[in-house]
Design a protein around this motif. Structure first.
Motif, short mmCIF file in Angstrom:
data_model
loop_
_atom_site.label_atom_id
_atom_site.label_comp_id
_atom_site.label_asym_id
_atom_site.label_seq_id
_atom_site.Cartn_x
_atom_site.Cartn_y
_atom_site.Cartn_z
N LYS A 129 -40.39 -46.46 47.49
CA LYS A 129 -38.99 -46.92 48.02
C LYS A 129 -38.69 -48.28 48.19
O LYS A 129 -39.79 -48.94 48.43
CB LYS A 129 -38.65 -46.29 49.52
CG LYS A 129 -38.53 -44.80 49.66
CD LYS A 129 -38.44 -44.28 51.12
CE LYS A 129 -37.98 -43.12 51.13
NZ LYS A 129 -37.56 -42.82 52.73
N THR A 130 -37.49 -48.82 48.03
CA THR A 130 -37.19 -50.10 48.13
C THR A 130 -36.18 -50.18 49.42
O THR A 130 -35.57 -49.45 49.79
CB THR A 130 -36.59 -50.94 47.09
OG1 THR A 130 -35.47 -50.03 46.57
CG2 THR A 130 -37.37 -50.92 45.84
N PRO A 131 -36.16 -51.30 50.21
CA PRO A 131 -35.10 -51.66 51.17
C PRO A 131 -33.80 -51.60 50.65
O PRO A 131 -33.47 -51.93 49.54
CB PRO A 131 -35.21 -53.13 51.50
CG PRO A 131 -36.72 -53.66 51.16
CD PRO A 131 -36.90 -52.83 49.94
N GLU A 132 -32.91 -50.94 51.50
CA GLU A 132 -31.62 -51.06 51.14
C GLU A 132 -30.81 -52.34 50.76
O GLU A 132 -31.10 -53.40 51.51
CB GLU A 132 -30.66 -50.37 52.55
CG GLU A 132 -30.90 -48.99 52.84
CD GLU A 132 -30.17 -48.58 54.07
OE1 GLU A 132 -29.66 -49.51 54.89
OE2 GLU A 132 -30.06 -47.55 54.35
N VAL A 133 -29.97 -52.18 49.73
CA VAL A 133 -29.45 -53.48 49.36
C VAL A 133 -28.19 -53.90 50.16
O VAL A 133 -27.50 -53.03 50.71
CB VAL A 133 -28.64 -53.39 47.82
CG1 VAL A 133 -28.06 -54.42 47.44
CG2 VAL A 133 -29.62 -52.91 46.97
N GLY A 134 -28.30 -55.13 50.69
CA GLY A 134 -27.25 -55.65 51.70
C GLY A 134 -28.00 -56.96 52.30
O GLY A 134 -28.60 -57.79 51.84
N ARG A 135 -27.17 -57.20 53.18
CA ARG A 135 -27.69 -58.48 54.05
C ARG A 135 -28.90 -58.54 54.44
O ARG A 135 -29.34 -57.46 55.24
CB ARG A 135 -26.48 -58.65 55.25
CG ARG A 135 -26.37 -60.03 55.61
CD ARG A 135 -25.31 -59.86 56.75
NE ARG A 135 -25.60 -59.36 57.96
CZ ARG A 135 -26.34 -60.11 58.90
NH1 ARG A 135 -26.97 -61.13 58.78
NH2 ARG A 135 -26.67 -59.42 59.89
#
Length: 170
Positions: free
Chosen positions: A160-166
């Protein structure tokens, strides 16, 4: 393993975070990961450590039973678990969690009862300077057989990768 080093409220919060971080999907919450990194005490990384499981069969016997013929009884299986110089870990719900700089290793509590350990643990990898989560990796068991000795080892592959966002930095 130690369970008294984490307060009950921290343990409950960590359990909820672990449940959310380990659900199926291609991404995970950056905020949940950051909070887990802050919540679980860091243990210094050990230069050399070992955890192993030795399995074998006890003695069996063969004989002849009246009216039955030849009989064979296998011996009871034996297991011995050993560990040496392993970092501190915490039991949190159905998880065993070990936090060393740059990673949090998350094992399912029942991992030791499985023959194939693939998918039974994962690790959250993060930047030690910023605390920013980089990825989660999942376990894959591989086996190496040398004559009568079978060595199983775990490696971790991207999951998994971190959610895209700030991000924290903007």
């Amino acid at each position: 393993m130690s369970s008294q080093d984490l307060e009950t409220s921290a343990r409950l919060e960590a359990h909820a975070l672990l449940d959310r971080l380990t659900i199926d999907g291609a991404t995970f919450s950056r905020e949940d990961a950051r909070r887990l990194i802050a919540l679980i005490p860091v243990t210094p990384r050990r230069r050399f450590s070992f955890t192993g499981l030795f399995q074998g069969r006890g003695l069996g016997f063969r004989g002849r039973a009246a009216g039955v013929g030849d009989v064979e009884l296998d011996g009871e299986s034996k297991e011995r678990r050993v560990s040496w110089n392993t970092p501190m870990s915490y039991r949190i719900g159905g998880y065993v969690v070990t936090h060393t700089p740059g990673q949090i290793l998350i094992d399912l509590m029942w991992i030791a009862t499985r023959e194939d350990l693939s998918g039974q643990s994962c690790q959250l990898v993060y930047d030690t300077e910023t605390g920013e989560p980089r990825a989660m990796e999942i376990s894959v068991q591989r086996t190496l057989t040398l004559l009568v000795i079978r060595l199983a080892y775990i490696s971790y592959v991207p999951w998994k990768t971190p959610e895209v966002g700030r991000t924290r930095d903007g």
